[in-house]
Design a protein around this motif. Structure first.
Motif, short mmCIF file in Angstrom:
data_model
loop_
_atom_site.label_atom_id
_atom_site.label_comp_id
_atom_site.label_asym_id
_atom_site.label_seq_id
_atom_site.Cartn_x
_atom_site.Cartn_y
_atom_site.Cartn_z
N ILE A 148 13.54 91.68 56.42
CA ILE A 148 12.50 91.60 57.45
C ILE A 148 13.12 91.36 58.83
O ILE A 148 12.77 92.04 59.81
N LEU A 149 14.04 90.39 58.92
CA LEU A 149 14.64 90.07 60.21
C LEU A 149 15.55 91.18 60.71
O LEU A 149 15.59 91.46 61.91
N SER A 150 16.26 91.84 59.80
CA SER A 150 17.10 92.98 60.21
C SER A 150 16.23 94.11 60.74
O SER A 150 16.55 94.72 61.77
N GLY A 151 15.13 94.39 60.03
CA GLY A 151 14.22 95.45 60.48
C GLY A 151 13.59 95.12 61.83
O GLY A 151 13.46 95.98 62.69
N ALA A 152 13.21 93.85 62.00
CA ALA A 152 12.63 93.43 63.28
C ALA A 152 13.66 93.54 64.41
O ALA A 152 13.33 93.98 65.52
N PHE A 153 14.91 93.17 64.12
CA PHE A 153 15.97 93.26 65.11
C PHE A 153 16.19 94.72 65.53
O PHE A 153 16.32 95.03 66.72
N LEU A 154 16.22 95.62 64.56
CA LEU A 154 16.42 97.04 64.86
C LEU A 154 15.23 97.61 65.63
O LEU A 154 15.40 98.45 66.52
N LEU A 155 14.02 97.16 65.29
CA LEU A 155 12.83 97.65 65.99
C LEU A 155 12.84 97.20 67.45
O LEU A 155 12.53 97.99 68.35
N VAL A 156 13.22 95.96 67.69
CA VAL A 156 13.34 95.47 69.06
C VAL A 156 14.38 96.28 69.82
O VAL A 156 14.19 96.64 70.99
N GLY A 157 15.50 96.60 69.14
CA GLY A 157 16.52 97.42 69.77
C GLY A 157 16.00 98.78 70.18
O GLY A 157 16.35 99.30 71.25
N LYS A 158 15.16 99.38 69.33
CA LYS A 158 14.59 100.69 69.68
C LYS A 158 13.62 100.58 70.85
O LYS A 158 13.53 101.49 71.68
N PHE A 159 12.87 99.47 70.92
CA PHE A 159 11.99 99.26 72.07
C PHE A 159 12.82 99.13 73.35
O PHE A 159 12.46 99.69 74.39
N VAL A 160 13.91 98.38 73.29
CA VAL A 160 14.76 98.18 74.46
C VAL A 160 15.36 99.51 74.93
O VAL A 160 15.46 99.77 76.14
N MET A 161 15.74 100.37 73.97
CA MET A 161 16.35 101.66 74.32
C MET A 161 15.31 102.74 74.61
O MET A 161 15.67 103.88 74.86
N GLY A 162 14.02 102.37 74.55
CA GLY A 162 12.98 103.34 74.88
C GLY A 162 12.72 104.36 73.81
O GLY A 162 12.20 105.45 74.10
N GLU A 163 13.03 104.06 72.56
CA GLU A 163 12.83 105.01 71.47
C GLU A 163 11.61 104.68 70.61
O GLU A 163 11.38 105.32 69.59
N ALA A 164 10.85 103.68 71.02
CA ALA A 164 9.73 103.23 70.19
C ALA A 164 8.64 104.29 70.05
O ALA A 164 7.95 104.35 69.04
N ASN A 165 8.47 105.15 71.09
CA ASN A 165 7.43 106.16 71.02
C ASN A 165 7.73 107.24 69.99
O ASN A 165 6.86 108.03 69.63
#
Length: 213
Positions: A148-165
Motif C-alpha cells: 500500500i505504501l509503495s503504491g501510494a509513494f509511486l502514485l504521488v511520484g506520478k502526480f509530481v511528474m504530471g503523469e496522473a492524468n
C-alpha cells in the motif's frame, strides 16, 4: 542508465551490509538460490478470469513479490541482495529490457523492503511480544503496508511528474488493494509455516521473548 546505476548501487550496498559469509553458509547457501528461482516463477504468473479485459490493472491476478517476507526472515540487507537477481532474471532474462528490470527492482523490491522493515520495527517497538502478533504483524500487516505504501509513494511520484492524468485511478486503487491482500495473506501464511517448522530462518523471532509465557 540512471535506473540501472541506482539499482546496482543499492544492490552493492546491500551486499556490503550483509553479514560476512552470509551466502556461503547454510541455510542461505542453498535457500537463497531456491528463493530466487521460486520468486522468478511467481513474478511471471498472472492468470486472469475468462472474459476479463487484457491489461486491466484491477483484474484478478496472482502475484507474490516476497520482499516483506524476506525482510521478516533475514533483514533488509539480505532481502535486497536476494531480490536483485530475481528482478533481473524475472524481467531482463525474459523480456530483455534492463531498464525495466532496474525499475522493477526499485519499485517492487526496494520500496516494499523499506516499508516492511519500518513496519516491523514499529510493531516490535509498540506492540507486546506475542507469537500471534509476530505472525499477524511481521507477516500480514507488514506485507500489506509495504504494498500500500509503495503504491501510494509511486502514485504521488506520478502526480509530481504530471503523469496522473494518464492513470486509471479507480483501477490503480482497486489493483493495489487486491495485490496488498494477496501479498499480506501469502506472507502471513508462509511466515506461520516457517515459524512452526524452521523458526531459525526467521531473524525477527526470538524464542525467549515470544515463548517465555
Amino acid at each position: 542508465m540512471i535506473w540501472l546505476s541506482l539499482a546496482m548501487a543499492i544492490f552493492l550496498g546491500a551486499l556490503y551490509l550483509c553479514p560476512p559469509s552470509a551466502f556461503i553458509k547454510p541455510p542461505l547457501s542453498w535457500l537463497a538460490p531456491a528463493t530466487i528461482l521460486f520468486l522468478v516463477i511467481a513474478w511471471n504468473i498472472s492468470p486472469s478470469l475468462p472474459g476479463q479485459p487484457a491489461g486491466k490493472f484491477y483484474g484478478l491476478i496472482f502475484h507474490f513479490y516476497g520482499a516483506s517476507l524476506l525482510t521478516a526472515m533475514f533483514g533488509p540487507a539480505i532481502a535486497l541482495a536476494i531480490l536483485f537477481p530475481v528482478a533481473f532474471l524475472g524481467i531482463y532474462a525474459i523480456q530483455g529490457n534492463y531498464e525495466e528490470a532496474a525499475q522493477h527492482y526499485l519499485m517492487v523490491c526496494v520500496l516494499p523492503t523499506l516499508f516492511a522493515y519500518l513496519s516491523i520495527k514499529i510493531i516490535q517497538r509498540f506492540i507486546p511480544k506475542h507469537l500471534f502478533v509476530l505472525i499477524l504483524g511481521n507477516g500480514y500487516v507488514a506485507a500489506f503496508l509495504s504494498v500500500i505504501l509503495s503504491g501510494a509513494f509511486l502514485l504521488v511520484g506520478k502526480f509530481v511528474m504530471g503523469e496522473a492524468n494518464q492513470l486509471d485511478l479507480e483501477g490503480w486503487f482497486l489493483g493495489l488493494i487486491i495485490i496488498a491482500f494477496m501479498e499480506g495473506s501469502l506472507s502471513g501464511m508462509l511466515l506461520a509455516i516457517l515459524l512452526i517448522f524452521r523458526p531459525q530462518w526467521v531473524s525477527t523471532y526470538n524464542e525467549d521473548a515470544y515463548m517465555s509465557r
